[in-house]
Design a protein around this motif. Structure first.
Motif, PDB file in Angstrom:
ATOM      1  N   PRO A  46       0.797  -1.228   0.000  1.00 43.12           N
ATOM      2  CA  PRO A  46       0.000   0.000   0.000  1.00 43.12           C
ATOM      3  C   PRO A  46       0.834   1.286   0.000  1.00 43.12           C
ATOM      4  N   ILE A  47       2.023   1.267   0.590  1.00 45.79           N
ATOM      5  CA  ILE A  47       2.862   2.464   0.534  1.00 45.79           C
ATOM      6  C   ILE A  47       3.245   2.760  -0.911  1.00 45.79           C
ATOM      7  N   GLN A  48       3.559   1.725  -1.680  1.00 44.03           N
ATOM      8  CA  GLN A  48       3.849   1.918  -3.100  1.00 44.03           C
ATOM      9  C   GLN A  48       2.629   2.451  -3.834  1.00 44.03           C
ATOM     10  N   ALA A  49       1.482   1.893  -3.520  1.00 39.47           N
ATOM     11  CA  ALA A  49       0.252   2.339  -4.177  1.00 39.47           C
ATOM     12  C   ALA A  49      -0.042   3.797  -3.859  1.00 39.47           C
ATOM     13  N   ALA A  50       0.225   4.208  -2.611  1.00 42.56           N
ATOM     14  CA  ALA A  50      -0.023   5.598  -2.216  1.00 42.56           C
ATOM     15  C   ALA A  50       0.851   6.555  -3.018  1.00 42.56           C
ATOM     16  N   VAL A  51       2.129   6.200  -3.199  1.00 38.92           N
ATOM     17  CA  VAL A  51       3.014   7.043  -4.001  1.00 38.92           C
ATOM     18  C   VAL A  51       2.584   7.005  -5.469  1.00 38.92           C
ATOM     19  N   GLY A  52       2.179   5.837  -5.933  1.00 36.75           N
ATOM     20  CA  GLY A  52       1.708   5.719  -7.317  1.00 36.75           C
ATOM     21  C   GLY A  52       0.518   6.611  -7.601  1.00 36.75           C
ATOM     22  N   GLU A  53      -0.392   6.746  -6.631  1.00 34.16           N
ATOM     23  CA  GLU A  53      -1.545   7.626  -6.818  1.00 34.16           C
ATOM     24  C   GLU A  53      -1.110   9.068  -7.026  1.00 34.16           C
ATOM     25  N   ILE A  54      -0.112   9.495  -6.276  1.00 30.61           N
ATOM     26  CA  ILE A  54       0.382  10.870  -6.403  1.00 30.61           C
ATOM     27  C   ILE A  54       0.970  11.086  -7.794  1.00 30.61           C
ATOM     28  N   VAL A  55       1.758  10.131  -8.261  1.00 33.80           N
ATOM     29  CA  VAL A  55       2.386  10.265  -9.585  1.00 33.80           C
ATOM     30  C   VAL A  55       1.329  10.246 -10.681  1.00 33.80           C
ATOM     31  N   ARG A  56       0.339   9.358 -10.568  1.00 35.23           N
ATOM     32  CA  ARG A  56      -0.732   9.333 -11.574  1.00 35.23           C
ATOM     33  C   ARG A  56      -1.439  10.682 -11.637  1.00 35.23           C
ATOM     34  N   GLY A  57      -1.694  11.266 -10.472  1.00 31.87           N
ATOM     35  CA  GLY A  57      -2.340  12.580 -10.450  1.00 31.87           C
ATOM     36  C   GLY A  57      -1.496  13.642 -11.138  1.00 31.87           C
ATOM     37  N   SER A  58      -0.181  13.599 -10.935  1.00 32.63           N
ATOM     38  CA  SER A  58       0.712  14.572 -11.585  1.00 32.63           C
ATOM     39  C   SER A  58       0.690  14.420 -13.092  1.00 32.63           C
ATOM     40  N   ILE A  59       0.688  13.170 -13.565  1.00 33.25           N
ATOM     41  CA  ILE A  59       0.661  12.935 -15.014  1.00 33.25           C
ATOM     42  C   ILE A  59      -0.642  13.442 -15.612  1.00 33.25           C
ATOM     43  N   VAL A  60      -1.764  13.183 -14.944  1.00 32.02           N
ATOM     44  CA  VAL A  60      -3.060  13.664 -15.439  1.00 32.02           C
ATOM     45  C   VAL A  60      -3.075  15.186 -15.529  1.00 32.02           C
ATOM     46  N   GLU A  61      -2.551  15.859 -14.511  1.00 34.35           N
ATOM     47  CA  GLU A  61      -2.510  17.319 -14.531  1.00 34.35           C
ATOM     48  C   GLU A  61      -1.648  17.833 -15.681  1.00 34.35           C
ATOM     49  N   GLU A  62      -0.523  17.181 -15.922  1.00 35.79           N
ATOM     50  CA  GLU A  62       0.350  17.614 -17.016  1.00 35.79           C
ATOM     51  C   GLU A  62      -0.254  17.291 -18.377  1.00 35.79           C
TER      52      GLU A  62
END
Length: 346
Positions: A46-62
């Motif tokens: 889940p710690i990996q998944a939590a960081v992955g969510e942040i990165v996915r959000g950054s990619i969507v914004e970009e």
């Protein structure tokens, strides 16, 4: 020119996504993210998944803001997918973001059948006239396809981005094994090169093939390091702690500015992929927890906090000892409520 690496292994996920600003262009390269679906027989923690969510959000914004989107090849850690698993970026996250960005890809002639299938779904998010298969513009140049590491089936394209003063080259997934790729990259006279490196985590044996590949990767990395202002090596190389030693040894021997992505932002390397077994030992969760996560019924807020604490408490100076991570996790977990493990959303 400005650039930022959005997601890669030293930042806690799989991929090599970047945003590059050159002139009036905002260029998103390899807008994908993944977590190794199994490692040591374990699914992502889940710690990996939590960081992955942040990165996915950054990619969507970009993605919303980009004028150009480049996909060097259609592997799941480099492109959004129509059939994404819970840890990848699904195309459904982008369905309301159809705009007039240009999509840059290699020709379908050089795609595997799986890449062609994935590409067809991505094309639907663009107007046909905005899909550029190879070619170049004032700011962007795509190379001819070169081998994906030691693979004879999958190919990738290199990307050069220029703003008139500086040139950045993105070398996705060559694993520094292709002399041809190095020749192409250096012919563009880059100031900065962002590349992956050899998959040391797969090459721990003393097989002659692995030794040969490592020597080739080292030789190619040496050539690039001595020819550019900054060489950033990440992705496959940073799936194990030895990747940090590899980068630091190259920097020391060449006297060049060789870094991983985390170094660029002044943060400690968050090698969650390499630490997966330790994460499960320190914060046990069922190995099938991801099923509920895929259904959207899991709250990862406590794990985002642990990830934040990890970044804060890891030493700023380079370290190679897993015991340091072990001790820091012990301190953090002592303040962690086990009843919040994989807490269901209200």
């Amino acid at each position: 020119m400005k650039f930022r690496i959005l997601g890669t292994e030293s930042l806690g996920v799989r991929g090599l996504s970047c945003i590059i600003e050159a002139g009036n262009r905002r260029i998103l390269v390899d807008p994908g993210v993944a977590l190794g679906f199994t490692r040591y027989g374990l699914h992502p923690h889940p710690i990996q998944a939590a960081v992955g969510e942040i990165v996915r959000g950054s990619i969507v914004e970009e993605w919303k803001r980009s004028t150009d989107i480049i996909i060097t090849h259609f592997h799941g850690d480099h492109t959004p997918l129509y059939n994404a698993n819970p840890f990848q970026l699904g195309l459904r996250r982008l369905r309301d973001l159809r705009g007039r960005a240009r999509l840059w890809v290699k020709s379908e002639v050089f795609m595997t059948w799986r890449e062609r299938l994935r590409a067809q779904y991505v094309y639907k998010f663009f107007h046909e006239e905005d899909v550029v298969r190879g070619g170049c513009s004032d700011h962007i140049v795509l190379s001819k396809p070169v081998p994906h590491g030691a693979s004879n089936s999958t190919s990738v394209v290199l990307v050069a981005v220029r703003d008139g003063r500086r040139t950045l080259v993105h070398m996705s997934d060559t694993q520094l094994l292709s002399e041809e790729a190095v020749e192409i990259a250096l012919s563009w006279e880059p100031d900065i090169v962002v590349t992956d490196g050899p998959p040391l985590y797969r090459w721990h044996s003393n097989k002659s093939f692995h030794r040969k590949m490592l020597k080739k990767a080292w030789r190619n990395a040496w050539r690039i390091a001595c020819s550019v202002d900054t060489l950033i090596i990440d992705h496959h190389l940073m799936r194990c702690m030895e990747g940090l030693k590899w980068v630091d040894s190259l920097s020391e021997e060449t006297g060049a500015n060789v870094l991983c992505a985390a170094d660029i932002i002044g943060k400690p390397a968050l090698l969650l992929e390499a630490w997966r077994k330790l994460l499960y030992e320190k914060i046990p969760v069922p190995n099938d927890w991801y099923i509920d996560y895929g259904r959207g019924t899991v709250c990862l807020k406590p794990y985002r906090e642990i990830a934040r604490r990890l970044v804060e408490e890891l030493p700023k100076a380079r370290f190679y000892d897993m015991n340091i991570v072990d001790e820091i996790l012990d301190n953090i977990v002592s303040e962690f409520d086990p009843n919040e493990n994989i807490r269901q959303k209200d």
